[in-house]
Design a protein around this motif. Structure first.
Motif, short mmCIF file in Angstrom:
data_model
loop_
_atom_site.label_atom_id
_atom_site.label_comp_id
_atom_site.label_asym_id
_atom_site.label_seq_id
_atom_site.Cartn_x
_atom_site.Cartn_y
_atom_site.Cartn_z
N ILE A 80 24.91 53.28 -2.12
CA ILE A 80 25.63 53.14 -0.96
C ILE A 80 26.68 52.01 -1.66
O ILE A 80 27.83 52.01 -0.90
N PHE A 83 19.68 47.10 4.12
CA PHE A 83 20.80 48.14 4.60
C PHE A 83 21.38 47.66 5.69
O PHE A 83 22.74 47.73 5.83
N ILE A 123 27.37 52.79 6.87
CA ILE A 123 25.81 52.78 7.42
C ILE A 123 25.68 52.73 8.69
O ILE A 123 26.09 51.94 9.29
#
Length: 320
Positions: free
Chosen positions: A238, A272, A282
């Motif tokens: 990511i 995250f 995200i």
């Protein structure tokens, strides 16, 4: 191991815990316990512990198979997911489903819908695993040419399946594998090492390859991020793949974000969350797998007849 019908196994567990010196009784962890058993058996030829570990594996095999045979079994969410995502435009890449579950929910749902599953196994009488099959596809041959068939998706079971057995160095589809030959990565702290054995290595490599592909979207549902060999690649991708979109869904999502690695939650949730606050693509959903599926739009392209019908409906709405 305290479910009805497993009382004898629970009694054995108490004895085995003493033998292997597993001392965590307040918050016992089956992965840690079985890892302790494996470590103990590496240096001790203890028949009692061997039988216990085999019995536990048999319970896991049965538990991941029997529920689908129950009259009340409900896999409607799996069918809805495949209906929405697998029946996409044929020129789009095939849907890839990565799962750590051993059960046959996706295979059963695909069968119910008449869909084709590319799972790495051959289409011969005795189906054998070969990673090359993920590079194959299914086309519809017509008189004047051919086109890719609809309703085909790839299924990659990263930790094995209750329908796989190991015969020497080969992996075959098997309706009733035994605890001894079942091709599964059983719960244990050594899952990371086992993931680098075939066929799991082949599946893991394709998982890593997917995370690096441009314009990809990874939807993660019901995964606790306790497997570092699967979690760390997502965290890395990511940040290095600017077009990767990540959607994380869990019915305890809010709690995990607040816990930030404490109280049984993986610290990946907090990591995250930090990346999302920095602007990375995200998104978090607090809900069950069924909740998630209900909010996914249909990606199937309408046929010419359906496009005409929709146009007529819109026209009728304008004139009313």
């Amino acid at each position: 191991m305290c479910n009805p019908g497993t009382w004898d196994l629970t009694q054995q567990a108490r004895q085995v815990m003493e033998a292997v010196r597993y001392l965590e009784t307040t918050n016992p962890n089956i992965e840690h316990f079985l890892s302790q058993c494996d470590a103990y058996l590496a240096f001790n030829d203890d028949a009692t512990v061997k039988v216990f570990v085999s019995d536990v594996k048999a319970v896991i095999l049965d538990a991941c198979s029997a529920f689908l045979r129950a009259p009340a079994a409900d896999i409607s969410a799996y069918r809805q997911l495949l209906q929405k995502l697998a029946r996409r435009r044929v020129r789009d890449p095939r849907l890839k489903v990565f799962t750590t579950n051993y059960d046959m929910c996706f295979e059963t749902a695909a069968s119910d819908l008449g869909m084709m599953t590319i799972d790495g196994f051959s289409y011969t009488r005795r189906r054998r695993f070969d990673g090359r099959h993920f590079s194959y596809d299914i086309v519809r041959r017509e008189t004047e040419g051919h086109e890719f068939a609809e309703g085909v998706f790839q299924l990659l079971k990263l930790h094995g399946s209750v329908s796989w057995s190991r015969d020497g160095k080969e992996i075959y589809e098997d309706a009733a594998p035994t605890p001894a030959n079942a091709c599964l990565i059983y719960p244990a702290k050594g899952k990371y090492q086992q993931a680098f054995l075939q066929p799991h290595l082949e599946l893991l490599s394709r998982y890593l390859e997917f995370l690096r592909q441009p314009n990809s979207c990874l939807i993660v549902a019901g995964f606790g991020f306790n497997d570092d060999h699967l979690s760390e690649p997502i965290f890395s991708a990511i940040q290095s793949n600017p077009s990767l979109k990540l959607i994380l869904c869990d019915f305890q999502c809010i709690m995990h974000l607040h816990n930030r690695g404490f109280h049984g939650s993986s610290d990946y949730w907090g990591r995250f969350h930090d990346l999302a606050r920095r602007g990375l693509d995200i998104h978090f959903i607090s809900g069950s797998f069924s909740d998630l599926v209900s909010h996914i739009p249909h990606l199937r392209t309408a046929s010419p007849a359906e496009q005409l019908a929709n146009a007529v409906k819109r026209l009728g709405g304008q004139n009313s």
